[in-house]
Write an enzyme that holds these catalytic residues in place. Structure first.
Site, PDB file in Angstrom:
ATOM      1  N   GLU A 237       2.692 -10.179   9.452  1.00 32.92           N
ATOM      2  CA  GLU A 237       3.918  -9.979   9.943  1.00 32.92           C
ATOM      3  C   GLU A 237       4.911  -8.015   9.210  1.00 32.92           C
ATOM      4  OE1 GLU A 237       7.690 -10.192  11.818  1.00 32.92           O
ATOM      5  OE2 GLU A 237       5.645 -11.098  12.765  1.00 32.92           O
TER       6      GLU A 237
ATOM      7  N   HIS B 134      -5.734   5.646  -8.852  1.00 37.61           N
ATOM      8  CA  HIS B 134      -4.755   5.856  -9.778  1.00 37.61           C
ATOM      9  C   HIS B 134      -3.403   5.197  -9.492  1.00 37.61           C
ATOM     10  CE1 HIS B 134      -2.484   9.681 -10.894  1.00 37.61           C
ATOM     11  NE2 HIS B 134      -1.788   8.905 -10.806  1.00 37.61           N
TER      12      HIS B 134
END
Length: 264
Positions: free
Chosen positions: A151, A213
Site C-alpha cells: 500500500e 552508505h
C-alpha cells in the site's frame, strides 16, 4: 557587523540586493516563520537524528527557497540534533556563489550532488540519510531495489502525468517501486558521475541508493521530499523483513504463501 541579537535581523524578501545581503548575510537565515528553509532544515535534521537516519554528523538536507530560489544547505561535520540556523550555507540560485557561510563549518561534500538534483531533476529539496534500511537493501539487492504490491508504494510518483489534471500520477498498489543502486566512493562528491548516469537512465526515479552508505531522495518541495523519504524508508524496512523470512519483496500477490511453506 554591529552587535545585534540574531533574531533581530530582518527576513530576506524578494528584491533584496546582493549589496544588502553582503552587508547582512544573516538576514538570509533569520525568520520566525516555521516554514522558512533555515527553520525547516534544523527541525528535520533533529527529527531525522531521532529516527536514526542522520547520526554521527551523517546525512544532510538542502532546500530551495520558493520565494528567492536561494539554496539552503546543511553543513559538513555538524551534529544534526544540535543544528542551528547559524550553521547553514546559502547559495545563489545556480549554486556558483555563496551568499552566506557559517564561521565554524565546511560546505557539505554532498553539495555537487544537491546542485545536480536541482539542475537536472528540477528538485525543490533533497534529503540524504544514512538509513540502516537503505544500507541493508543495498546489500540484499544487486543494482535495483524492488518491492511490489504494498500500500505504501502509492506515496511515490510514477513519473507519468495525468493529461486531464496535468498532475503527477502516483504508483498504484499493483505497481513495483524500483530505485537504482550505485556503488559508494571514498568521498560523496565523487558520486557525481554516477548521479548523472542515473539521471539519464532513470528519468523518473525520485531516489538513489548508495551501496553501504545511504540514500538520496528529492521532491518538488521539502514536504514532498519528506513524504517520499518516509515512505521509501518504510518500504525498505519492510523489504528487509520480508527477505529475512524468505519472501522476495517483489513477489506477486498470493505468492508469499509458496515461500512461507518452503522449509527454512
Amino acid at each position: 557587523m554591529t552587535e545585534r541579537s540574531f533574531d533581530s535581523f530582518e527576513v530576506v524578501e524578494n528584491g533584496l540586493t546582493e549589496e544588502q545581503i553582503l552587508q547582512n548575510p544573516d538576514c538570509l537565515i533569520s525568520s520566525h516563520d516555521e516554514n522558512h528553509p533555515a527553520n525547516v532544515i534544523c527541525k528535520l535534521c533533529e527529527q531525522f537524528f531521532h529516527n536514526n537516519w542522520c547520526t554521527g554528523t551523517g546525512g544532510g538536507i538542502s532546500i530551495k527557497d520558493p520565494k528567492t530560489n536561494y539554496l539552503y544547505i546543511a553543513p559538513s561535520g555538524v551534529q544534526k540534533e544540535k543544528m542551528k540556523r547559524e550553521d547553514l550555507f546559502v547559495l545563489n540560485e545556480t549554486g556558483d556563489k555563496c551568499l552566506r557561510k557559517p564561521s565554524m563549518y565546511k560546505p557539505s561534500a554532498c553539495t555537487p550532488l544537491f546542485l545536480a538534483c536541482y539542475k537536472l531533476r528540477n528538485a525543490g529539496a533533497i534529503i540524504h540519510t544514512h538509513s540502516q534500511h537503505a544500507v541493508m537493501c543495498s546489500l540484499i539487492f544487486k543494482d535495483v531495489f524492488r518491492i511490489s504490491n504494498i500500500e505504501q508504494i502509492k506515496a511515490i510518483p510514477s513519473g507519468k502525468i495525468d493529461p486531464v489534471t496535468n498532475k503527477q500520477i502516483a504508483l498504484s498498489f499493483f505497481d513495483t517501486l524500483e530505485i537504482p543502486i550505485i556503488e559508494n566512493m571514498a568521498h560523496e562528491d565523487q558520486l557525481i558521475d554516477s548521479f548523472h548516469d542515473i539521471f539519464k537512465r532513470w528519468p523518473h526515479t525520485q531516489a538513489i541508493i548508495v551501496r553501504r552508505h545511504g540514500i538520496f531522495v528529492w521532491g518538488s518541495d521539502i514536504n514532498k521530499a519528506k513524504i517520499y523519504n518516509e515512505a521509501i524508508d518504510y518500504l525498505m524496512e519492510l523489504a528487509v523483513k520480508m527477505y529475512q523470512i524468505g519472501i522476495p519483496p517483489d513477489c506477486g500477490i498470493g505468492e508469499e504463501k509458496r515461500y512461507l511453506e518452503m522449509p527454512m
